[in-house]
Design a protein around this motif. Structure first.
Motif, short mmCIF file in Angstrom:
data_model
loop_
_atom_site.label_atom_id
_atom_site.label_comp_id
_atom_site.label_asym_id
_atom_site.label_seq_id
_atom_site.Cartn_x
_atom_site.Cartn_y
_atom_site.Cartn_z
N HIS A 115 127.81 85.88 29.25
CA HIS A 115 126.73 86.88 29.17
C HIS A 115 126.52 87.26 27.71
CE1 HIS A 115 124.54 90.63 29.54
NE2 HIS A 115 124.45 90.49 30.86
N PRO A 116 125.28 87.20 27.21
CA PRO A 116 125.05 87.42 25.77
C PRO A 116 125.47 88.78 25.26
CG PRO A 116 122.98 87.37 27.00
CD PRO A 116 124.04 86.90 27.93
N ASP A 117 125.49 89.80 26.12
CA ASP A 117 125.82 91.14 25.66
C ASP A 117 127.28 91.53 25.87
OD1 ASP A 117 123.15 91.50 24.98
OD2 ASP A 117 122.64 92.35 26.94
N ALA A 118 128.05 90.68 26.55
CA ALA A 118 129.41 91.05 26.95
C ALA A 118 130.37 91.05 25.76
CB ALA A 118 129.92 90.11 28.02
N ASP A 119 131.24 92.06 25.73
CA ASP A 119 132.31 92.13 24.73
C ASP A 119 133.64 91.66 25.31
OD1 ASP A 119 130.68 93.52 22.70
OD2 ASP A 119 130.75 95.19 24.12
N VAL A 120 133.90 92.04 26.56
CA VAL A 120 135.18 91.73 27.20
C VAL A 120 134.91 91.14 28.58
CG1 VAL A 120 137.39 92.64 28.02
CG2 VAL A 120 136.31 93.64 25.99
N ILE A 121 135.59 90.04 28.88
CA ILE A 121 135.49 89.42 30.19
C ILE A 121 136.78 89.70 30.95
CG2 ILE A 121 134.94 87.33 31.46
CD1 ILE A 121 132.86 88.16 29.29
N VAL A 122 136.69 90.41 32.05
CA VAL A 122 137.85 90.68 32.89
C VAL A 122 137.97 89.52 33.88
CG1 VAL A 122 138.93 92.24 34.55
CG2 VAL A 122 137.55 93.17 32.66
N VAL A 123 139.06 88.76 33.77
CA VAL A 123 139.26 87.60 34.64
C VAL A 123 140.30 87.99 35.69
CG1 VAL A 123 139.91 85.17 34.78
CG2 VAL A 123 138.69 86.03 32.76
N SER A 124 139.81 88.28 36.90
CA SER A 124 140.70 88.70 37.98
C SER A 124 140.39 87.96 39.27
CB SER A 124 140.61 90.21 38.20
OG SER A 124 139.30 90.59 38.55
N LEU A 167 135.86 82.26 25.66
CA LEU A 167 136.62 82.20 24.41
C LEU A 167 135.88 81.39 23.35
CD1 LEU A 167 140.21 81.66 25.84
CD2 LEU A 167 139.36 83.71 24.71
N ARG A 168 135.20 80.35 23.76
CA ARG A 168 134.44 79.54 22.79
C ARG A 168 133.33 80.33 22.13
NH1 ARG A 168 134.26 74.19 26.67
NH2 ARG A 168 136.21 73.22 25.90
N GLN A 169 132.90 81.39 22.79
CA GLN A 169 131.89 82.28 22.20
C GLN A 169 132.52 83.49 21.51
OE1 GLN A 169 128.71 83.32 24.85
NE2 GLN A 169 128.09 81.19 25.17
N GLY A 170 133.83 83.48 21.38
CA GLY A 170 134.52 84.55 20.68
C GLY A 170 134.67 85.83 21.46
N LYS A 171 134.48 85.76 22.78
CA LYS A 171 134.59 86.96 23.60
C LYS A 171 136.05 87.20 23.97
CE LYS A 171 130.00 86.28 25.61
NZ LYS A 171 129.34 87.36 24.83
N ASP A 172 136.46 88.47 23.98
CA ASP A 172 137.82 88.83 24.36
C ASP A 172 137.99 88.68 25.87
OD1 ASP A 172 138.45 89.41 21.75
OD2 ASP A 172 138.16 91.58 21.98
N ARG A 184 144.75 77.81 22.32
CA ARG A 184 144.17 77.15 21.15
C ARG A 184 142.71 77.55 20.99
NH1 ARG A 184 144.40 71.94 22.59
NH2 ARG A 184 142.18 71.84 23.14
N THR A 185 141.97 77.60 22.10
CA THR A 185 140.56 77.98 22.03
C THR A 185 140.40 79.42 21.53
OG1 THR A 185 140.09 76.49 23.88
CG2 THR A 185 138.41 78.11 23.34
N ALA A 186 141.28 80.30 21.97
CA ALA A 186 141.23 81.69 21.49
C ALA A 186 141.46 81.75 19.99
CB ALA A 186 142.28 82.53 22.23
N ARG A 187 142.48 81.03 19.50
CA ARG A 187 142.77 81.03 18.05
C ARG A 187 141.59 80.49 17.25
NH1 ARG A 187 147.67 78.89 19.80
NH2 ARG A 187 147.01 76.81 19.12
N GLU A 188 141.02 79.39 17.71
CA GLU A 188 139.95 78.73 16.95
C GLU A 188 138.68 79.57 16.87
OE1 GLU A 188 141.22 74.08 17.97
OE2 GLU A 188 139.52 75.03 19.00
N ASN A 189 138.50 80.49 17.82
CA ASN A 189 137.26 81.26 17.86
C ASN A 189 137.46 82.76 17.61
OD1 ASN A 189 135.04 79.26 18.93
ND2 ASN A 189 136.90 78.82 20.10
N GLY A 190 138.66 83.13 17.16
CA GLY A 190 138.92 84.52 16.81
C GLY A 190 138.82 85.47 17.98
#
Length: 378
Positions: free
Chosen positions: A70-79, A93-98, A116-122
């Motif tokens: 989602h373009p506006d999302a800051d945090v994705i809750v994965v449950s 993660l590829r879009q840098g979302k937490d 690795r994907t998290a590290r590469e995309n901050g």
């Protein structure tokens, strides 16, 4: 204001996440929701939190990747239950979302790819599991390479004091009767009864905190007050304590690094009437811990096989098709039948997952001793 996507909003973690949003409406906003079969509840949630219809998904074919990006999302809750959230997690993660991660299977099946994907995309992986949240909190401010070991606590489940012989006749009602944690969901409650939840969490901790798996240990702590501990090289041990209430780790993940009073219940130390005790787990009665460590040590596709075989076997137990001990027997046999797979990509992990599920079904058909003959008792 942080904008949230909640994958699995109708489950236990999802509904408790929404309770935190209710408590902090000036800090948290929901922009997308996914559910599974409880469509009526999903609609109620969407209406309450003002989520647009185009950002709601439900059912087996829900497009979680679309919501997770989602373009506006800051945090994705994965449950979401099981490993189905892996591709959505990687896409976000590829879009840098937490990621506020409750689904431990994501890191179990694809830990190397996800981290690795998290590290590469901050992007950040923020744990929601009470144990991993506790470790995360105990590590705040710790110098690099200062950790000697991580100590994951386990309640011990409903069969902590049962003999191996008595466990042969466990019913579904027995297994769902968790002694301390309410409202965890049926699958997670069964994993707690077999201690597979701790096995999966051992692998998860290895990836979340970038530590060798042999430095992650399990301690049985029946009171569920100490949620986990970190031992440092100088001998100091730091623990996080709290009520058995998942809303605290959820809130910490959503607002990290802030700590805000949202009116959650507090623990009164003077009201702790029982001693806090710790003991080593019995690996013979709970072989899940050894199986998980074997999978974590081997790496490759084996953790995905472990996870999928466990999911499939637990589902069969919940449907009164197999006995309780058969769950770990099936996981063990499926792992031994797996051909090693080094550095798998997401497609290969998905294939290993599917192979494990089919193998469990075949093994049940081939061995009547695994099958439950007293379904009426469940």
């Amino acid at each position: 204001m942080k904008k949230l996507v909640i994958l699995g909003s109708t489950g236990s973690i999802g509904t408790q996440t929404l309770d935190i949003v209710r408590r902090l409406p000036d800090r948290l906003q929901v922009v997308a929701l996914s559910g599974h079969r409880n469509v009526d509840l999903l609609k109620q949630q969407a209406q309450e939190f003002g989520v647009s219809p185009e950002w709601i998904e439900s059912g087996d074919n829900a497009d979680l990747e679309r919501l997770a990006t989602h373009p506006d999302a800051d945090v994705i809750v994965v449950s979401v239950a099981g490993a189905v959230g892996t591709r959505a997690t990687v896409a976000a993660l590829r879009q840098g979302k937490d990621i506020a991660l409750a689904t431990k299977e994501v890191l179990v099946a694809a830990g190397e790819i996800v981290t690795r994907t998290a590290r590469e995309n901050g992007a950040r992986l923020l744990p929601i599991d009470s144990e991993h949240s506790a470790i995360f909190q105990c590590l705040q401010g710790a110098p690099e390479n200062s950790v000697a070991k991580i100590l994951l606590t386990a309640s011990g489940g409903p069969f902590r004091e049962w003999s191996k012989a008595r466990m042969q006749s466990v019913t579904l009602a027995d297994a769902l009767n968790h002694p301390t944690w309410p409202s965890m969901g049926r699958k997670i409650t069964i994993d707690s009864a077999t201690l597979m939840n701790k096995g999966l969490e051992t692998i998860e901790a290895r990836w979340l905190f970038d530590i060798p798996i042999d430095q992650v240990e399990v301690l049985v702590h029946p009171q569920s007050v100490v949620h986990s501990l970190v031992e440092y090289h100088d001998g100091a041990v730091i623990a996080q304590l709290g009520l058995p209430d998942m809303r605290l780790p959820i809130q910490y993940a959503l607002l990290y690094p802030e700590r805000i009073d949202s009116g959650l219940p507090r623990m009164d130390m003077t009201q702790l009437t029982k001693p806090l005790t710790f003991e080593a787990p019995d690996m013979e009665r709970f072989p899940s811990l050894l199986l998980a460590r074997q999978a974590g040590d081997a790496g490759g596709g084996l953790p995905a096989v472990l996870n999928a075989a466990n999911e499939a076997a637990v589902a069969q137990f919940l449907d009164a098709k197999i006995t309780f001990p058969a769950i770990m027997t099936l996981v063990d046999r499926t792992m031994h039948a797996h051909h090693p797979l080094e550095a798998p990509d997401l497609d290969q992990i998905a294939a290993a997952d599917q192979w494990a599920r089919l193998t469990v079904a075949r093994l049940i058909d081939e061995d009547p001793s695994l099958q439950w003959n007293g379904a009426a008792e469940l």
